[in-house]
Design an enzyme around this catalytic site. Structure first.
Site, PDB file in Angstrom:
ATOM      1  N   ASN A  57       0.822  -1.555  -0.006  1.00 57.21           N
ATOM      2  CA  ASN A  57      -0.412   0.262  -0.461  1.00 57.21           C
ATOM      3  C   ASN A  57       0.755   0.991  -0.043  1.00 57.21           C
ATOM      4  O   ASN A  57       2.106   1.090  -0.322  1.00 57.21           O
ATOM      5  CB  ASN A  57      -0.762   0.075   1.581  1.00 57.21           C
ATOM      6  CG  ASN A  57      -1.654   0.854   1.047  1.00 57.21           C
ATOM      7  OD1 ASN A  57      -1.880   1.572   0.170  1.00 57.21           O
ATOM      8  ND2 ASN A  57      -3.150   0.082   1.616  1.00 57.21           N
ATOM      9  N   HIS A  85      22.012   0.784  14.051  1.00 54.23           N
ATOM     10  CA  HIS A  85      23.542   0.533  14.649  1.00 54.23           C
ATOM     11  C   HIS A  85      24.309  -0.473  15.901  1.00 54.23           C
ATOM     12  O   HIS A  85      23.279  -0.340  16.671  1.00 54.23           O
ATOM     13  CB  HIS A  85      24.107   1.995  15.196  1.00 54.23           C
ATOM     14  CG  HIS A  85      23.641   2.667  14.493  1.00 54.23           C
ATOM     15  ND1 HIS A  85      24.767   4.014  13.001  1.00 54.23           N
ATOM     16  CD2 HIS A  85      22.198   3.904  13.531  1.00 54.23           C
ATOM     17  CE1 HIS A  85      24.196   4.301  12.485  1.00 54.23           C
ATOM     18  NE2 HIS A  85      22.883   4.644  12.664  1.00 54.23           N
ATOM     19  N   GLY A 114      -1.417  -1.679   9.019  1.00 53.23           N
ATOM     20  CA  GLY A 114      -1.539  -0.369   8.298  1.00 53.23           C
ATOM     21  C   GLY A 114      -0.704   0.584   9.370  1.00 53.23           C
ATOM     22  O   GLY A 114      -0.754  -0.117  10.817  1.00 53.23           O
ATOM     23  N   LYS A 138      10.173  -9.194  17.026  1.00 52.90           N
ATOM     24  CA  LYS A 138      10.915 -10.717  17.256  1.00 52.90           C
ATOM     25  C   LYS A 138      10.231 -11.795  16.339  1.00 52.90           C
ATOM     26  O   LYS A 138       8.855 -11.417  16.327  1.00 52.90           O
ATOM     27  CB  LYS A 138      11.143 -11.354  18.305  1.00 52.90           C
ATOM     28  CG  LYS A 138       9.368 -11.103  19.624  1.00 52.90           C
ATOM     29  CD  LYS A 138       9.349 -12.003  20.969  1.00 52.90           C
ATOM     30  CE  LYS A 138       8.846 -11.520  21.472  1.00 52.90           C
ATOM     31  NZ  LYS A 138       9.192 -12.028  22.908  1.00 52.90           N
ATOM     32  N   ARG A 152       2.389  -9.083  20.657  1.00 55.14           N
ATOM     33  CA  ARG A 152       2.874 -10.197  21.670  1.00 55.14           C
ATOM     34  C   ARG A 152       1.914 -11.557  20.730  1.00 55.14           C
ATOM     35  O   ARG A 152       0.923 -10.533  19.940  1.00 55.14           O
ATOM     36  CB  ARG A 152       2.289  -9.914  22.439  1.00 55.14           C
ATOM     37  CG  ARG A 152       3.472  -8.830  23.560  1.00 55.14           C
ATOM     38  CD  ARG A 152       3.046  -8.705  24.816  1.00 55.14           C
ATOM     39  NE  ARG A 152       4.357  -8.135  24.924  1.00 55.14           N
ATOM     40  CZ  ARG A 152       4.449  -7.630  26.212  1.00 55.14           C
ATOM     41  NH1 ARG A 152       3.132  -6.428  25.345  1.00 55.14           N
ATOM     42  NH2 ARG A 152       5.231  -6.838  26.804  1.00 55.14           N
TER      43      ARG A 152
END
Length: 156
Positions: A57, A85, A114, A138, A152
């Site tokens: 999109n 970094h 979105g 993760k 989660r």
């Protein structure tokens, strides 16, 4: 690199029809299959692959080394970052060290809502769903639904 930015800006402009945009990206990067990319999306580097039938999109930012599978749906304003970094530690003169690239993989048929932000090095499994506004920190296993900040697993 500058030429890619100019080309990407042209390909992402409003004057290019969505159905033809993928072809312009494919001319500059062999990793683009027939897909739909809305205007205003930025690919930061030609080292990106987009699978057949994927939909991206408006106003997304896709970093270097991202792999987007076939039939993936990505909502507006999604950011997929692959650069970070290295932390030089509290005693360093400059805390942010050299840039490290960590690729992101989005499996076939995944659905990214979105405004999602995906951090470097994450894999999102096939057919996984990520709720709007989530921050993915993760890996998400195939077929699971995740949302929130940080993202989660939701029990469905």
């Amino acid at each position: 690199m500058y030429l890619w930015q100019v080309w990407g800006g042209f390909a992402g402009s409003v004057i290019i029809p969505n159905q033809a945009r993928w072809l312009l990206y494919r001319l500059a990067s062999r990793g683009f299959a027939r897909s739909s990319v809305e205007q205003g999306t930025i690919f930061c580097h030609p080292d990106v692959s987009v699978g057949r039938g994927a939909y991206i999109n408006r106003r997304c930012v896709i970093g270097r080394g991202v792999r987007i599978g076939a039939r993936v749906s990505i909502g507006p304003g999604v950011q997929v970052s692959t650069a970070r970094h290295r932390d030089e530690g509290p005693g360093a003169e400059r805390r942010a060290g050299p840039v490290e690239l960590r690729p992101v993989n989005i499996g076939d048929g995944a659905w990214i809502g979105g405004g999602v932000f995906i951090v470097p090095g994450v894999t999102i499994g096939a057919r996984a769903v990520v709720g709007a506004g989530a921050v993915v920190t993760k890996d998400i296993p195939p077929g699971e639904t995740w949302a929130g900040v940080p993202a989660r697993r939701l029990d469905t």
